[in-house]
Enzyme design. Structure first.
Site, PDB file in Angstrom:
ATOM      1  N   ASN A  27      -8.988  79.228  12.040  1.00 41.08           N
ATOM      2  CA  ASN A  27      -9.287  77.795  12.031  1.00 41.08           C
ATOM      3  C   ASN A  27     -10.589  77.560  11.278  1.00 41.08           C
ATOM      4  OD1 ASN A  27     -11.570  77.860  14.010  1.00 41.08           O
ATOM      5  ND2 ASN A  27      -9.941  78.677  15.317  1.00 41.08           N
ATOM      6  N   ASP A  57      -5.060  78.914  20.027  1.00 40.10           N
ATOM      7  CA  ASP A  57      -4.168  78.585  21.145  1.00 40.10           C
ATOM      8  C   ASP A  57      -2.898  79.433  21.131  1.00 40.10           C
ATOM      9  OD1 ASP A  57      -5.690  76.652  22.381  1.00 40.10           O
ATOM     10  OD2 ASP A  57      -5.026  75.089  20.997  1.00 40.10           O
ATOM     11  N   LYS A  77       1.922  95.305   5.541  1.00 38.65           N
ATOM     12  CA  LYS A  77       1.783  94.006   4.886  1.00 38.65           C
ATOM     13  C   LYS A  77       3.171  93.383   4.661  1.00 38.65           C
ATOM     14  CE  LYS A  77      -0.090  91.936   0.766  1.00 38.65           C
ATOM     15  NZ  LYS A  77      -0.267  92.193  -0.638  1.00 38.65           N
ATOM     16  N   PHE A  85     -16.104  72.746  25.197  1.00 38.42           N
ATOM     17  CA  PHE A  85     -16.127  71.881  24.030  1.00 38.42           C
ATOM     18  C   PHE A  85     -14.715  71.371  23.805  1.00 38.42           C
ATOM     19  CE2 PHE A  85     -19.956  71.751  21.326  1.00 38.42           C
ATOM     20  CZ  PHE A  85     -20.811  72.424  22.182  1.00 38.42           C
ATOM     21  N   LYS A 110      -9.212  66.363  29.589  1.00 41.44           N
ATOM     22  CA  LYS A 110      -9.454  67.807  29.432  1.00 41.44           C
ATOM     23  C   LYS A 110     -10.508  68.292  30.418  1.00 41.44           C
ATOM     24  CE  LYS A 110      -8.569  69.356  25.246  1.00 41.44           C
ATOM     25  NZ  LYS A 110      -8.732  69.620  23.817  1.00 41.44           N
ATOM     26  N   LYS A 143      -9.555  71.283  32.902  1.00 39.47           N
ATOM     27  CA  LYS A 143     -10.204  72.593  32.791  1.00 39.47           C
ATOM     28  C   LYS A 143     -11.129  72.876  33.977  1.00 39.47           C
ATOM     29  CE  LYS A 143      -9.236  73.489  28.172  1.00 39.47           C
ATOM     30  NZ  LYS A 143      -8.937  74.725  27.465  1.00 39.47           N
TER      31      LYS A 143
HETATM   32  N1  CTP Z   1     -10.515  77.359  25.070  1.00 35.81           N
HETATM   33  C1  CTP Z   1     -10.403  78.541  25.769  1.00 35.81           C
HETATM   34  N2  CTP Z   1      -9.311  79.316  25.635  1.00 35.81           N
HETATM   35  C2  CTP Z   1      -8.298  78.928  24.838  1.00 35.81           C
HETATM   36  C3  CTP Z   1      -8.381  77.718  24.138  1.00 35.81           C
HETATM   37  C4  CTP Z   1      -9.520  76.958  24.269  1.00 35.81           C
HETATM   38  O1  CTP Z   1     -11.321  78.886  26.495  1.00 35.81           O
HETATM   39  N3  CTP Z   1      -7.240  79.711  24.719  1.00 35.81           N
HETATM   40  C5  CTP Z   1     -11.730  76.544  25.256  1.00 35.81           C
HETATM   41  C6  CTP Z   1     -12.495  76.213  24.000  1.00 35.81           C
HETATM   42  O2  CTP Z   1     -13.484  77.176  23.720  1.00 35.81           O
HETATM   43  C7  CTP Z   1     -13.131  74.888  24.345  1.00 35.81           C
HETATM   44  C8  CTP Z   1     -12.141  74.239  25.294  1.00 35.81           C
HETATM   45  O3  CTP Z   1     -11.316  75.311  25.781  1.00 35.81           O
HETATM   46  O4  CTP Z   1     -14.360  75.023  25.028  1.00 35.81           O
HETATM   47  C9  CTP Z   1     -11.260  73.203  24.719  1.00 35.81           C
HETATM   48  O5  CTP Z   1     -10.603  73.699  23.583  1.00 35.81           O
HETATM   49  P1  CTP Z   1      -9.489  72.807  22.868  1.00 35.81           P
HETATM   50  O6  CTP Z   1      -8.885  73.614  21.777  1.00 35.81           O
HETATM   51  O7  CTP Z   1     -10.059  71.474  22.549  1.00 35.81           O
HETATM   52  O8  CTP Z   1      -8.512  72.592  24.087  1.00 35.81           O
HETATM   53  P2  CTP Z   1      -7.172  73.263  24.490  1.00 35.81           P
HETATM   54  O9  CTP Z   1      -7.295  73.823  25.853  1.00 35.81           O
HETATM   55  O10 CTP Z   1      -6.747  74.218  23.449  1.00 35.81           O
HETATM   56  O11 CTP Z   1      -6.220  72.006  24.587  1.00 35.81           O
HETATM   57  P3  CTP Z   1      -5.412  71.268  23.413  1.00 35.81           P
HETATM   58  O12 CTP Z   1      -5.410  72.195  22.226  1.00 35.81           O
HETATM   59  O13 CTP Z   1      -4.087  71.076  23.996  1.00 35.81           O
HETATM   60  O14 CTP Z   1      -6.141  69.987  23.155  1.00 35.81           O
END
Ligand code: CTP
Length: 433
Positions: A234, A303, A313, A347, A361, A365
């Protein structure tokens, strides 16, 4: 050299009174130094029965004042200087910290008696006064002590309440000197300039309000392998997390930075753990979680990961479909496993309905606070020098306007410090109730 070191250190005075906890003032003096302050020590006559002035002189690097009339001075001019020392000390100090404060000194303060150096200095100073009482539980609970404390509180004296437990007298109850870290926090808060003045000091504060905290920060964007040369990644540069690590370290915290690949260099003094994938980050975080008092999850964690990572490869040979599976949610696992007093900040990078999605969120969380930012704008957020957002908790919402990531890190830590105070109070009242 750290930026904070270029400023003149604020002089504070630690008044040590006679009690078994007097030895703990040695650690307190050290921690005040770690917090960027210059502690001088004065002692009551009784305190000298417990710790020798030489110990404090060696640690503080300053002469220790032990009485209004110094016996060691033979000539009259020396005695005169000793007699006015309390005025000089009272006028040049930024804070008078009494630790341990005995029932006797509290009574003297409350009634304005001035028969030794500490009580005389108390009357002569306009600086904030912080008392950390320590005594037998019955003395602590005696109506006379309570009344004296009420008088002092009404006068603006800051009281760092004693803790409960086994006391030196063999009884169990309240009366044990508060932890040095708590006393330092009260001193730092008492010395804190108003937030507007603080901003004018520059990015990092002079005072180290995170001494004693271990801050675990994650940063960067994790990478999920597709084959030996390709990955799903990303746009995160890691800048926000690195800035948080730098700011927390500058404010006196021990910092563990767990970082996904990034071209940035971590601030000197941070303990850096390099990881690549979400699963590696998860393991590293769980490994270091027990020592953390504050966790800031600034990493952009993938995610999804590829179910079958190709060993060789992948050749371009017609359309390719990758099967993905969700990664573990590290933040939720942190919340489930952490100690009750550990503060956890997440975050949330959002591209639409920023605040509403952020609030949902936050609840999902179970974190103490969430920094929500809108990453739809090209000049803010991901892979940019600047950021903006909102710091949201279940009760509040503070907007952070566009600014450099280092400035934003400090703003976030200001909010976290306030949150930490509220949380400590909750944990304490739960354990007492
Ligand atoms: N995060 C985490 N573990 C994951 C994904 C995200 O700990 N597998 C943490 C990130 O570091 C951040 C927070 O969760 O502090 C929110 O991340 P975000 O990508 O905005 O949220 P998601 O839980 O992935 O939800 P969505 O993508 O559905 O918005």
């Amino acid at each position: 050299m750290e930026r904070g070191d270029t400023t003149v250190k604020a002089k504070v005075t630690v008044a040590v009174c006679g009690g078994i906890a007097a030895y703990k003032a040695v650690e307190l003096v050290r921690m005040l130094q770690d917090a960027g302050l210059d502690p001088h020590v004065v002692m009551t006559r009784a305190a000298e029965e417990f710790v020798r002035p030489l110990t404090f002189a060696a640690i503080s690097g300053h002469q220790v004042i032990t009485g209004l009339w110094s016996e060691s001075h033979g000539d009259d001019s020396a005695n005169l200087s000793s007699a006015i020392d309390h005025i000089n000390e009272a006028q040049t100090t930024q804070a008078l910290i009494v630790a341990p404060a005995t029932a006797d000194i509290l009574a003297k303060f409350a009634h304005g008696l001035a028969d030794d150096f500490v009580s005389t200095m108390y009357l002569a100073t306009a600086a904030p006064v912080i008392v950390a009482p320590a005594m037998n539980v019955n003395m602590w609970e005696h109506p006379a002590t309570r009344a004296n404390l009420d008088v002092l509180r009404a006068r603006g004296t800051i009281v760092v309440e004693p803790g409960s437990g086994y006391l030196a007298c063999g009884m169990v109850g309240s009366g044990r000197l508060a932890e040095s870290q708590e006393i330092v926090a009260a001193v730092v808060q008492a010395l804190q300039p108003a937030s507007d003045d603080r901003r004018s000091l520059g990015v990092h504060q002079k005072l180290k309000d995170l001494v004693g905290e271990t801050v675990l920060v994650t940063a960067g964007g994790t990478r999920e392998a597709i084959d030996p040369v390709r990955f799903i990644g990303n746009r995160s540069s890691g800048r926000m997390g690195y800035a948080l690590a730098e700011a927390a370290h500058a404010r006196g915290a021990k910092v563990v930075l767990i970082t996904a690949p990034s071209s940035l260099e971590a601030a000197a003094g941070c303990d850096v753990v390099q990881v690549v994938s979400a699963e590696q980050m998860r393991h590293a975080v769980m490994d270091r979680l027990p020592e953390a008092t504050l966790v800031v999850m600034a990493a952009a964690v993938s995610d999804y990961r590829v179910v079958h990572v190709a060993e060789q490869k992948i050749r371009r040979d017609g359309p390719l479909v990758l099967e993905l599976e969700p990664t573990e949610d590290i933040l939720r696992e942190i919340v489930a496993r952490k100690l009750p007093e550990t503060v956890v900040i997440g975050f949330a990078a959002e591209t639409e309905n920023v605040l509403d999605n952020g609030r949902a969120k936050l609840a999902r969380k179970g974190v103490d606070a969430l920094v929500v930012n809108d990453v739809s704008s090209a000049d803010l957020g991901f892979d940019s020098e600047k950021n903006a957002g909102s710091f949201i908790t279940a009760q509040s919402e503070v907007e952070i306007p566009p600014m450099s990531k280092l400035e934003m890190a400090d703003r976030i830590l200001d909010q976290v410090a306030a949150l930490r105070d509220r949380k400590d109070q909750q944990v304490r009242s739960r354990s007492e109730g």
